[in-house]
Design an enzyme around this catalytic site. Structure first.
Site, PDB file in Angstrom:
ATOM      1  N   ASN A 249     -12.744  -0.961  -5.406  1.00  0.00           N
ATOM      2  CA  ASN A 249     -12.510  -1.551  -6.726  1.00  0.00           C
ATOM      3  C   ASN A 249     -13.758  -2.313  -7.164  1.00  0.00           C
ATOM      4  OD1 ASN A 249     -11.645  -2.968  -8.982  1.00  0.00           O
ATOM      5  ND2 ASN A 249     -10.174  -4.233  -7.874  1.00  0.00           N
TER       6      ASN A 249
ATOM      7  N   GLU B  73      -0.778 -17.292  -8.458  1.00  0.00           N
ATOM      8  CA  GLU B  73       0.081 -16.518  -9.358  1.00  0.00           C
ATOM      9  C   GLU B  73       1.569 -16.716  -9.076  1.00  0.00           C
ATOM     10  OE1 GLU B  73      -1.220 -12.457  -9.066  1.00  0.00           O
ATOM     11  OE2 GLU B  73      -3.140 -12.896 -10.021  1.00  0.00           O
TER      12      GLU B  73
ATOM     13  N   CYS C   5      -6.652  -6.124  -7.154  1.00  0.00           N
ATOM     14  CA  CYS C   5      -6.401  -5.503  -5.854  1.00  0.00           C
ATOM     15  C   CYS C   5      -5.755  -6.487  -4.886  1.00  0.00           C
ATOM     16  CB  CYS C   5      -7.674  -4.892  -5.268  1.00  0.00           C
ATOM     17  SG  CYS C   5      -9.119  -5.949  -5.316  1.00  0.00           S
ATOM     18  N   HIS C   6      -5.863  -7.785  -5.167  1.00  0.00           N
ATOM     19  CA  HIS C   6      -5.220  -8.776  -4.301  1.00  0.00           C
ATOM     20  C   HIS C   6      -3.691  -8.660  -4.345  1.00  0.00           C
ATOM     21  CE1 HIS C   6      -5.695 -10.758  -8.257  1.00  0.00           C
ATOM     22  NE2 HIS C   6      -4.553 -11.375  -7.972  1.00  0.00           N
TER      23      HIS C   6
ATOM     24  N   TYR D 264       0.849  -1.194   0.000  1.00  0.00           N
ATOM     25  CA  TYR D 264       0.000   0.000   0.000  1.00  0.00           C
ATOM     26  C   TYR D 264       0.884   1.243   0.000  1.00  0.00           C
ATOM     27  CZ  TYR D 264      -3.815  -3.182   1.133  1.00  0.00           C
ATOM     28  OH  TYR D 264      -4.733  -4.197   1.095  1.00  0.00           O
TER      29      TYR D 264
END
Length: 131
Positions: free
Chosen positions: A89, A123, A97-98, A68
């Site tokens: 979002n 990912e 946003c993850h 952040y």
């Protein structure tokens, strides 16, 4: 519209995506199956700060994260403001946003931290606070 990812329903505002619901669902399914690393969808970003944060999220490659604070620094803002924008979002998962995390923990995700962890592990991202 609702989309399912890893057995959990997520609400996305399909009015901000220039594609039919079947195409959106298919791309989410391909992402979940590991067949797609990025989404090929035209997105209408909101005006203002939330749109700026969403564009910053889209610039984070799959398998990577930003804090952040890093996003806040790039946008000359505060980490809490970035977190609030992430919470607004309207297109989670597709606008990732993850991939925004705390310095030493996952913190905050509208779909729950278990889903955030699962998306990041899917990912291949390194999780904060873990080797």
């Amino acid at each position: 519209m609702q989309v399912e990812v890893f057995g959990r329903e997520r609400e996305i505002d399909e009015s901000r995506i220039d594609a039919d619901p079947a195409t959106i669902r298919e791309q989410v399914r391909e992402y979940e199956a590991g067949e797609r690393g990025t989404f090929d969808l035209e997105i209408e970003f909101p005006d203002g700060f939330t749109g700026s944060v969403m564009r910053a999220m889209m610039a984070i490659p799959a398998g990577e994260t930003r804090t952040y604070g890093e996003i806040a620094s790039d946008l000359e803002s505060a980490p809490i403001a970035v977190g609030q924008a992430c919470g607004r979002n309207p297109i989670p998962v597709i606008v990732p946003c993850h991939r925004i995390v705390g310095v030493d923990s996952l913190v905050g995700y509208g779909g729950g931290l278990a889903l955030k962890r699962e998306l990041l592990e899917h990912e291949g991202a390194a999780l904060p606070g873990e080797p």
